[in-house]
Design an enzyme around this catalytic site. Structure first.
Site, PDB file in Angstrom:
ATOM      1  N   THR A  39    -111.781  39.224  59.695  1.00  0.00           N
ATOM      2  CA  THR A  39    -112.758  38.650  58.747  1.00  0.00           C
ATOM      3  C   THR A  39    -114.176  38.609  59.330  1.00  0.00           C
ATOM      4  OG1 THR A  39    -110.967  37.287  57.896  1.00  0.00           O
ATOM      5  CG2 THR A  39    -113.194  36.615  57.294  1.00  0.00           C
ATOM      6  N   ARG A  71     -89.221   1.359  49.943  1.00  0.00           N
ATOM      7  CA  ARG A  71     -90.338   0.740  49.217  1.00  0.00           C
ATOM      8  C   ARG A  71     -89.814   0.145  47.906  1.00  0.00           C
ATOM      9  NH1 ARG A  71     -95.184  -1.589  49.795  1.00  0.00           N
ATOM     10  NH2 ARG A  71     -96.512  -1.268  47.964  1.00  0.00           N
ATOM     11  N   GLU A  83    -104.653  34.934  55.470  1.00  0.00           N
ATOM     12  CA  GLU A  83    -103.736  36.060  55.233  1.00  0.00           C
ATOM     13  C   GLU A  83    -103.714  36.489  53.758  1.00  0.00           C
ATOM     14  OE1 GLU A  83    -103.397  37.819  58.013  1.00  0.00           O
ATOM     15  OE2 GLU A  83    -101.498  38.428  57.158  1.00  0.00           O
TER      16      GLU A  83
HETATM   17  C1  LIG Z   1    -108.804  28.122  59.323  1.00  0.00           C
HETATM   18  C2  LIG Z   1    -108.926  29.591  59.097  1.00  0.00           C
HETATM   19  C3  LIG Z   1    -108.323  30.484  59.964  1.00  0.00           C
HETATM   20  C4  LIG Z   1    -108.465  31.867  59.784  1.00  0.00           C
HETATM   21  N1  LIG Z   1    -107.943  32.724  60.709  1.00  0.00           N
HETATM   22  C5  LIG Z   1    -108.276  34.049  60.638  1.00  0.00           C
HETATM   23  C6  LIG Z   1    -107.923  34.942  61.685  1.00  0.00           C
HETATM   24  O1  LIG Z   1    -107.275  34.569  62.666  1.00  0.00           O
HETATM   25  N2  LIG Z   1    -108.317  36.232  61.595  1.00  0.00           N
HETATM   26  C7  LIG Z   1    -109.031  36.699  60.526  1.00  0.00           C
HETATM   27  O2  LIG Z   1    -109.358  37.883  60.520  1.00  0.00           O
HETATM   28  N3  LIG Z   1    -109.360  35.883  59.500  1.00  0.00           N
HETATM   29  C8  LIG Z   1    -109.016  34.567  59.537  1.00  0.00           C
HETATM   30  N4  LIG Z   1    -109.382  33.715  58.522  1.00  0.00           N
HETATM   31  C9  LIG Z   1    -110.121  34.247  57.393  1.00  0.00           C
HETATM   32  C10 LIG Z   1    -109.344  34.264  56.103  1.00  0.00           C
HETATM   33  O3  LIG Z   1    -108.360  35.255  56.120  1.00  0.00           O
HETATM   34  C11 LIG Z   1    -110.368  34.422  54.963  1.00  0.00           C
HETATM   35  O4  LIG Z   1    -111.063  33.193  54.882  1.00  0.00           O
HETATM   36  C12 LIG Z   1    -109.739  34.778  53.635  1.00  0.00           C
HETATM   37  O5  LIG Z   1    -109.221  36.077  53.668  1.00  0.00           O
HETATM   38  C13 LIG Z   1    -110.730  34.682  52.474  1.00  0.00           C
HETATM   39  O6  LIG Z   1    -111.933  35.321  52.775  1.00  0.00           O
HETATM   40  P1  LIG Z   1    -113.324  34.530  52.558  1.00  0.00           P
HETATM   41  O7  LIG Z   1    -113.220  33.239  53.259  1.00  0.00           O
HETATM   42  O8  LIG Z   1    -114.429  35.423  52.912  1.00  0.00           O
HETATM   43  O9  LIG Z   1    -113.368  34.205  51.012  1.00  0.00           O
HETATM   44  P2  LIG Z   1    -113.821  35.193  49.834  1.00  0.00           P
HETATM   45  O10 LIG Z   1    -113.185  36.515  49.974  1.00  0.00           O
HETATM   46  O11 LIG Z   1    -115.302  35.150  49.710  1.00  0.00           O
HETATM   47  O12 LIG Z   1    -113.165  34.454  48.594  1.00  0.00           O
HETATM   48  C14 LIG Z   1    -113.722  33.265  48.008  1.00  0.00           C
HETATM   49  C15 LIG Z   1    -112.937  32.970  46.725  1.00  0.00           C
HETATM   50  O13 LIG Z   1    -113.077  34.058  45.808  1.00  0.00           O
HETATM   51  C16 LIG Z   1    -111.816  34.595  45.448  1.00  0.00           C
HETATM   52  N5  LIG Z   1    -111.944  36.053  45.356  1.00  0.00           N
HETATM   53  C17 LIG Z   1    -112.269  36.921  46.354  1.00  0.00           C
HETATM   54  N6  LIG Z   1    -112.274  38.181  45.887  1.00  0.00           N
HETATM   55  C18 LIG Z   1    -111.954  38.121  44.579  1.00  0.00           C
HETATM   56  C19 LIG Z   1    -111.792  39.098  43.554  1.00  0.00           C
HETATM   57  N7  LIG Z   1    -111.964  40.392  43.795  1.00  0.00           N
HETATM   58  N8  LIG Z   1    -111.460  38.659  42.326  1.00  0.00           N
HETATM   59  C20 LIG Z   1    -111.255  37.356  42.064  1.00  0.00           C
HETATM   60  N9  LIG Z   1    -111.408  36.391  42.988  1.00  0.00           N
HETATM   61  C21 LIG Z   1    -111.738  36.766  44.234  1.00  0.00           C
HETATM   62  C22 LIG Z   1    -110.869  34.186  46.565  1.00  0.00           C
HETATM   63  O14 LIG Z   1    -109.537  34.115  46.147  1.00  0.00           O
HETATM   64  C23 LIG Z   1    -111.418  32.814  46.943  1.00  0.00           C
HETATM   65  O15 LIG Z   1    -110.928  31.852  46.068  1.00  0.00           O
HETATM   66  C24 LIG Z   1    -109.208  32.342  58.676  1.00  0.00           C
HETATM   67  C25 LIG Z   1    -109.779  31.437  57.778  1.00  0.00           C
HETATM   68  C26 LIG Z   1    -109.684  30.085  57.987  1.00  0.00           C
HETATM   69  C27 LIG Z   1    -110.374  29.148  57.037  1.00  0.00           C
END
Ligand SMILES: Cc1cc2nc3c(=O)[nH]c(=O)nc-3n(C[C@H](O)[C@H](O)[C@H](O)COP(=O)(O)OP(=O)(O)OC[C@H]3O[C@@H](n4cnc5c(N)ncnc54)[C@H](O)[C@@H]3O)c2cc1C
Length: 557
Positions: A127, A270, A367
């Site tokens: 990410t 409870r 994931e």
């Molecule tokens: C605590 C934590 C640990 C993590 N660990 C890892 C790790 O070890 N390695 C790693 O690589 N990543 C890791 N991640 C990242 C994680 O996999 C991403 O946060 C996740 O894939 C979502 O990406 P984003 O946060 O950029 O959200 P976005 O992709 O910006 O999504 C934001 C919202 O929009 C929605 N959305 C996105 N695209 C679309 C679409 N095309 N159509 C409709 N809705 C959509 C999503 O479902 C979500 O609700 C971690 C994240 C957290 C918070």
């Protein structure tokens, strides 16, 4: 695959370790301090101590060569203990995935043996600040370093976001764009130009270290390019989704059950309005039973998918997505309901359910988010619908009608109603070209997941009745209890598919007011309504099982 006895022993060691080193007070204190207990994580990954990671390392690299089923069992158990610590162990598994599926034999031997023998911690760096769900948008680059006309190394530049173990790992799998396309590289800690930020201040899994990474012209030798060929990175990431999503599904399952298993004993002690809460139907049938049914439907799907992966059916990405979607949503709802079940106490940090609720929240995000799961499921099954000219789910339904003939008690007839209704909804969506609306496409993903899980739970109940359940399967419920759970879930799934399907199809203009009555009949709504008969007595039976009343009555008799 691990022998059932070895798996049982590993789970027992894990439980004993947690009892000794991670009692509730310690977990709550670490959560409050926002601290990753690195000594504990290292102890768990030390081959001379717990050596949890050995389970998923192939035997020729010094591990036990566990399969998907083994990994699911261990992941559920870890999540029952603490989802933050489970995430730290998962990160090494994820980090080693690109190696397992994409590395050359020499790279595999080198890195996987080090994980097995030295217990090194990995992180998985995919990410980025601008590339989350859409990994194709990644901006981190890997420039070739040439000597005498050949590539001797790469210089990596860019940023990674939300990386589990980001601040504590010994090695990092990093996805970056080389001239030939995205690739995975291994970067070791301490590399010049590589830095990580302070840990994020998170809502939950506060025992897991999550940090942003930065790479400023970080040099790696050419042999750190996994597989040795540029452009394979996204394919390699795809190859393991079925497997890794199953692990996160098991996290949702373990955390959800961990919350419910606290609410159940609490409700027996409870007293309100003169009797324990456990004797109030309005309490048990809302806050306990539906969540148990959802968790067990997800378990049935996880187990079936794990068995199929272990049997060599491929990576099963769509099934992994269904398992993750259902189990993590079920885990979240179960934890939310458990806070309600504890009343005001559940809302305080003194009680574990409050922490579990914050922890389990991450499982519908990392994931692949739930929305991305809905899209994955829907797109794949839509192709099946088209290829079979609308017959795919009707054919599936027929299998459950046959199961109903041999096992009339497991709700397979109602699962069949759900699947027939699903086929009708999808066909209406096709005729009116409604998947051009993204919302309809994603809602179909949800309905598909419910209908398929209803089938799985019926099948699991039948296997239990025939004493044919996988030797490693969870055996909390006997055949009669599983059959009741399967009937409860199938009723819900059938009603949801038919009524919500109708709602979305009508809402998007797929049927007009004059056509709705015929569509209701086509969906089988009258039969689905009739199938609700007996619901409350099934829920009563499940409560009796959960609270040990049947066992008590049998002992008394
Ligand atoms: C605590 C934590 C640990 C993590 N660990 C890892 C790790 O070890 N390695 C790693 O690589 N990543 C890791 N991640 C990242 C994680 O996999 C991403 O946060 C996740 O894939 C979502 O990406 P984003 O946060 O950029 O959200 P976005 O992709 O910006 O999504 C934001 C919202 O929009 C929605 N959305 C996105 N695209 C679309 C679409 N095309 N159509 C409709 N809705 C959509 C999503 O479902 C979500 O609700 C971690 C994240 C957290 C918070």
């Amino acid at each position: 695959m691990i022998a059932p006895k070895t798996l049982k022993l590993s789970i027992k060691s894990l439980r004993d370790f947690a009892k000794k080193r991670l009692p509730e007070e310690t977990l709550l204190e670490l959560d409050e301090k926002d601290e990753c207990p690195l000594d504990i994580v290292r102890h768990m990954c030390d081959p001379d101590q717990l050596g949890i990671q050995l389970l998923f390392i192939p035997e020729d690299c010094g591990g036990f060569g566990g399969g998907a089923f083994d990994v699911y069992c261990i992941c559920e158990e870890m999540a029952r203990i603490d989802l933050g610590i489970a995430t730290a162990v998962l990160a090494t598994f994820l980090g080693s995935d690109p190696i397992t599926v994409g590395a050359t034999p020499e790279q595999k031997k080198f890195w996987l043996s080090r994980i097995a023998q030295e217990g090194i911690l990995f992180a998985y760096g995919a990410t980025e600040p601008e590339a989350g769900s859409d990994l194709g948008a990644l901006r981190t680059t890997a420039d070739r370093v040439m000597e005498d006309g050949r590539v001797v190394g790469y210089k990596i530049t860019g940023n990674k976001q939300w990386i589990s173990n980001g601040g504590v790992a010994d090695a990092y799998s990093v996805l970056a764009n080389a001239p030939g396309g995205p690739c995975w590289f291994v970067v070791e800690k301490g590399a010049k130009g590589f830095n990580h930020d302070e840990p994020e201040d998170k809502h939950g899994i506060r025992l897991s270290n999550t940090a942003a990474l930065s790479f400023d012209n970080v040099y790696v030798d050419a042999d750190r390019l996994l597989g040795g060929v540029e452009g394979q990175g996204l394919i390699q990431a795809q190859l393991v989704f079925g497997y890794t999503r199953l692990m996160v599904a098991a996290f949702g399952l373990g955390a959800g059950w961990s919350a419910v298993d606290r609410a159940i004993p609490y409700s027996t002690k409870r007293i309100q309005a003169g009797a324990p809460l456990s004797e109030k139907q309005g309490y048990t049938h809302k806050l306990i039973v539906p969540h148990v049914a959802h968790l067990e439907a997800a378990r049935a799907y996880i187990e079936e998918t794990a068995e199929r992966i272990d049997a060599g059916e491929g990576s099963l990405n769509t099934e992994g997505a269904i398992a993750k979607y259902m189990a993590t949503e079920a885990g979240n709802s179960a934890a939310e309901a458990s806070i309600q079940a504890f009343g005001g106490y559940g809302y305080t940090r003194e009680y574990m359910v409050e922490k579990i609720k914050r922890d389990v929240r991450i499982t519908t995000i990392y994931e692949g988010t739930s929305e991305i799961m809905e899209m994955t499921i829907s797109r794949d099954r839509w192709q099946l619908h088209l290829k079979t000219r609308g017959q795919h789910y009707h054919e599936q339904a027929k299998k459950f009608e046959a199961l109903h003939a041999s096992h009339p008690e497991v709700g397979a007839d109602v699962a069949a109603l759900a699947l027939h209704a699903l086929a009708e909804v999808m066909e209406k969506a096709r005729l009116a070209r409604l998947t051009r609306y993204q919302h309809i496409l994603l809602r179909l993903g949800e309905l598909i997941a419910y209908a398929e899980c209803a089938g799985s739970l019926s099948r699991r109940a039948a296997l239990t009745a025939e004493s044919k359940l996988n030797e490693k399967s969870n055996r909390r419920f006997d055949a009669a209890a599983l059959a009741a759970l399967a009937r409860v879930f199938a009723r819900e799934a059938a009603l949801k598919v038919a009524e919500e399907g109708l709602r979305w199809i009508a809402g998007a203009g797929g049927v007009n007011a004059a056509e709705i009555s015929a569509f209701e009949t086509g969906l089988g709504l009258p039969a689905i309504h009739r199938a609700q008969v007996g619901l409350i007595s099934d829920m009563d039976h499940i409560v009796d099982v959960l609270y040990g009343r049947i066992a008590k009555a049998q002992r008394a008799a």
